[in-house]
Design an enzyme around this catalytic site. Structure first.
Site, PDB file in Angstrom:
ATOM      1  N   ASP A  38      10.169   2.264  -7.704  1.00  0.00           N
ATOM      2  CA  ASP A  38      10.195   3.720  -7.585  1.00  0.00           C
ATOM      3  C   ASP A  38      11.124   4.209  -6.483  1.00  0.00           C
ATOM      4  O   ASP A  38      11.855   3.441  -5.865  1.00  0.00           O
ATOM      5  CB  ASP A  38       8.780   4.314  -7.510  1.00  0.00           C
ATOM      6  CG  ASP A  38       7.913   3.640  -6.486  1.00  0.00           C
ATOM      7  OD1 ASP A  38       8.425   3.353  -5.397  1.00  0.00           O
ATOM      8  OD2 ASP A  38       6.727   3.410  -6.787  1.00  0.00           O
ATOM      9  N   LYS A  60       8.524   8.931  -9.008  1.00  0.00           N
ATOM     10  CA  LYS A  60       7.517   9.230  -7.988  1.00  0.00           C
ATOM     11  C   LYS A  60       8.062   9.981  -6.794  1.00  0.00           C
ATOM     12  O   LYS A  60       7.423  10.037  -5.757  1.00  0.00           O
ATOM     13  CB  LYS A  60       6.783   7.971  -7.520  1.00  0.00           C
ATOM     14  CG  LYS A  60       5.965   7.319  -8.621  1.00  0.00           C
ATOM     15  CD  LYS A  60       4.809   6.535  -8.098  1.00  0.00           C
ATOM     16  CE  LYS A  60       3.636   7.446  -7.787  1.00  0.00           C
ATOM     17  NZ  LYS A  60       2.436   6.784  -7.395  1.00  0.00           N
ATOM     18  N   MET A 175       4.105  11.709   4.528  1.00  0.00           N
ATOM     19  CA  MET A 175       4.141  12.832   3.570  1.00  0.00           C
ATOM     20  C   MET A 175       3.767  14.144   4.244  1.00  0.00           C
ATOM     21  O   MET A 175       3.124  14.989   3.634  1.00  0.00           O
ATOM     22  CB  MET A 175       3.166  12.557   2.395  1.00  0.00           C
ATOM     23  CG  MET A 175       3.424  11.249   1.686  1.00  0.00           C
ATOM     24  SD  MET A 175       2.139  10.839   0.484  1.00  0.00           S
ATOM     25  CE  MET A 175       0.833  10.198   1.532  1.00  0.00           C
TER      26      MET A 175
HETATM   27  N1  SAH Z   1       3.654   2.737   1.002  1.00  0.00           N
HETATM   28  C1  SAH Z   1       4.591   3.488   1.820  1.00  0.00           C
HETATM   29  C2  SAH Z   1       4.214   4.933   1.964  1.00  0.00           C
HETATM   30  C3  SAH Z   1       4.259   5.716   0.673  1.00  0.00           C
HETATM   31  S1  SAH Z   1       3.835   7.405   0.870  1.00  0.00           S
HETATM   32  C4  SAH Z   1       4.729   2.799   3.182  1.00  0.00           C
HETATM   33  O1  SAH Z   1       3.930   1.915   3.504  1.00  0.00           O
HETATM   34  O2  SAH Z   1       5.689   3.111   3.904  1.00  0.00           O
HETATM   35  C5  SAH Z   1       5.444   8.120   1.012  1.00  0.00           C
HETATM   36  C6  SAH Z   1       5.725   8.567   2.422  1.00  0.00           C
HETATM   37  O3  SAH Z   1       6.079   7.455   3.207  1.00  0.00           O
HETATM   38  C7  SAH Z   1       6.872   9.497   2.580  1.00  0.00           C
HETATM   39  O4  SAH Z   1       6.503  10.835   2.299  1.00  0.00           O
HETATM   40  C8  SAH Z   1       7.210   9.336   4.040  1.00  0.00           C
HETATM   41  O5  SAH Z   1       6.294  10.015   4.842  1.00  0.00           O
HETATM   42  C9  SAH Z   1       6.951   7.866   4.227  1.00  0.00           C
HETATM   43  N2  SAH Z   1       8.166   7.051   4.146  1.00  0.00           N
HETATM   44  C10 SAH Z   1       8.441   6.056   3.293  1.00  0.00           C
HETATM   45  N3  SAH Z   1       9.631   5.494   3.577  1.00  0.00           N
HETATM   46  C11 SAH Z   1      10.116   6.148   4.641  1.00  0.00           C
HETATM   47  C12 SAH Z   1      11.272   6.028   5.437  1.00  0.00           C
HETATM   48  N4  SAH Z   1      12.213   5.124   5.164  1.00  0.00           N
HETATM   49  N5  SAH Z   1      11.436   6.866   6.485  1.00  0.00           N
HETATM   50  C13 SAH Z   1      10.514   7.785   6.767  1.00  0.00           C
HETATM   51  N6  SAH Z   1       9.398   7.946   6.057  1.00  0.00           N
HETATM   52  C14 SAH Z   1       9.189   7.142   5.014  1.00  0.00           C
END
Ligand code: SAH
Length: 510
Positions: A38, A60, A175
């Site tokens: 995704d 997503k 998020m």
């Molecule tokens: N499973 C993921 C989170 C998914 S929810 C994890 O463990 O990182 C999605 C949220 O993750 C986004 O809205 C943002 O807040 C955060 N996120 C994911 N990748 C990111 C990145 N490279 N930099 C900043 N925030 C990130």
């Protein structure tokens, strides 16, 4: 009936930097028949999958789901039931706000085997790349990861704001960009002091990482002023103040640069890796496709007559590769070169030769024909074989002939122009801040590709710094209407990177 092979690996793709995938994740990707990924999983990771593996993008991105969660669950079940090996690649860690638990439950209900390969979560990695440790002796002895997706103003919030606000030292919201004002209101209303440091990190660990820092009192205004959009993590707590001393990633020499790498895809990796290590984004745009010659006969005849030659001069790694391939195909090996003296242009070609168990005795420091000809010494009456591309600069052969050598040029491979989509090319060139050229042919080919897409290369790259590996390439670039800003002193990839590191900051200050 389920096929016994059906299996799903729920893989944490890490936060974005392709180097932050785990070894177990890479192995599971390499074993997969199907990769389901995704928006937050870096597509660069697909390089770990087999080329023939099917790739399914399920979206997503907030607000534009390509497949619903139920449809994704159903897809995994259906494919695993059909006996396929699936790599389900999810951004960060699959069990941290990744809905990985729901996918695992669907597989359990269907009686299908799976594994979970944890990933580096953005909740910890994005702060780390911004210079923020989520715990720190004396400043923070606990951290919590919280969804910012839920509207904190709604009546029955699943988040216990009164307790959360002060019970945990470091709060990391995922998020949370859209709800930031409400999050700040809740924390302030429940006792978190207004001077508490806060930082938002967007696209953490990626070349376009962006960080906005402030305090609970002013972060909303600062984020608004910066126009920061998702995806970002928000870190609240004293540790966010450590960034002032600990920021490292954004201070790398080429951070923020989007550098066009115009070599063939096979050769681009070395330059790209060097650029990435310096914090740049490497945008690979192959301008040359290497193919076998239209006809092997010329090269085969030369190989059959090897004992007649005094010298072989290899001018590229491709020349070495194709020569070697045909030598082996003829049932011969390195012994066939016994007594023949070997020269290469450049250390990369010498290294390719070494890979075949052969040492070049002449490897000139300078990558111009004069230096090579001088390196060979007295060649009067000697026979020199030049396995090279179908189109090559005649300078070296001419110089050797002038020195009295008999030069036999054979085409060992062909350079072709890759196919490109005009719209894609236009979009790519518009993003570039630095364009690198490592040979005249890459300049010429890119100019041709641009013309065919209805673009003028000079105009398309008007905003970019033009960097060339040496004076000959620079001359070609000028002929194609490009202003040349950086020319390497040493005509190698390392020299080019060094020249960028030296010259780019000065150019950017102008
Ligand atoms: N499973 C993921 C989170 C998914 S929810 C994890 O463990 O990182 C999605 C949220 O993750 C986004 O809205 C943002 O807040 C955060 N996120 C994911 N990748 C990111 C990145 N490279 N930099 C900043 N925030 C990130």
């Amino acid at each position: 009936m389920t096929d016994s092979r059906g299996f799903v690996s729920l893989i944490g793709a890490g936060p974005g930097d392709p180097g932050l995938l785990t070894l177990a994740g890479a192995e599971a990707l390499a074993a997969a028949d199907v990769v389901v990924y995704d928006y937050l999983a870096n597509p660069a990771l697909l390089a770990h999958a087999r080329p023939e593996a099917e790739q399914i993008y399920v979206g997503k991105k907030a607000g534009q789901h390509t497949l619903s969660q139920e449809e994704i669950n159903a897809l995994l079940v259906e494919r695993a039931r059909a006996g396929q090996r699936l790599a389900r690649l999810k951004g960060g860690d699959p069990f941290v706000f990744g809905r990985g638990g729901e996918e695992a439950l669907a597989l359990v209900e269907a009686g299908l085997p799976f594994e979970v390969i944890p990933g580096v979560t953005s909740a910890v990695a994005a702060p780390a790349y911004a210079g923020i440790p989520v715990t720190h002796r004396g400043l923070s002895s606990s951290f919590a990861v919280i969804t910012g997706h839920e509207d904190p103003a709604k009546e029955e919030s699943a988040i216990d704001w009164p307790h959360l606000a002060t019970a945990v030292d470091t709060l990391v919201f995922l998020m949370g960009v859209g709800n930031l004002p409400k999050i700040v209101d809740q924390l302030s209303a429940h006792g978190r002091p207004p001077e508490t440091p806060v930082a938002l990190v967007r696209w953490g660990t990626m070349p376009d990482q962006q960080t906005v820092s402030g305090t609970l009192a002013d972060i909303v205004a600062r984020v608004e002023a910066a126009g920061l959009r998702p995806p970002a993590v928000a870190v609240v707590g004293l540790v966010a103040g450590l960034r002032q001393q600990l920021r490292w990633f954004e201070d790398r020499r080429l951070f923020g640069q989007r550098v066009l790498v115009t070599r063939t895809r096979e050769q681009a990796s070395v330059l790209s890796a060097r650029l990435r290590a310096l914090g740049a984004e490497a945008i690979e745009l192959p301008t040359i496709r290497i193919a076998p010659p239209a006809d092997w006969r010329e090269l085969d005849r030369a190989i059959a007559a090897l004992p007649d030659y005094d010298w072989i001069v290899f001018t590229s790694t491709n020349g070495v590769a194709y020569f070697w391939q045909r030598l082996l195909a003829a049932g011969q090996d390195a012994r066939a070169l016994h007594g023949i003296r070997l020269a290469t242009i450049g250390p990369a070609t010498a290294a390719a030769l070494k890979g075949c168990g052969l040492q070049a005795e002449v490897v000139p420091d300078e990558y111009v024909a004069e230096a090579v000809a001088a390196g060979l010494g007295a060649v009067r009456g000697q026979r020199v074989l030049l396995p090279r591309a179908d189109i090559a600069r005649p300078a070296l052969a001419e110089l050797l002939r002038e020195a009295g050598a008999e030069v036999i040029e054979v085409s060992a491979y062909r350079t072709l122009q890759p196919k490109t989509d005009p719209a894609e090319l236009r979009a790519t060139l518009a993003r570039v801040t630095v364009a690198t050229f490592t040979s005249s042919s890459t300049v010429r080919n890119l100019a041709t590709m641009a013309r065919e897409a209805g673009l003028d290369l000079g105009q398309a790259l008007a905003q970019a710094t033009i960097a060339c590996i040496g004076p000959i390439t620079a001359g070609t670039a000028r002929e194609e209407g490009l202003p040349v800003h950086v020319v390497a002193d040493e005509y190698t990839i390392d020299g080019l990177v060094e020249a960028l590191v030296q010259d780019l900051p000065a150019r950017l200050e102008v």
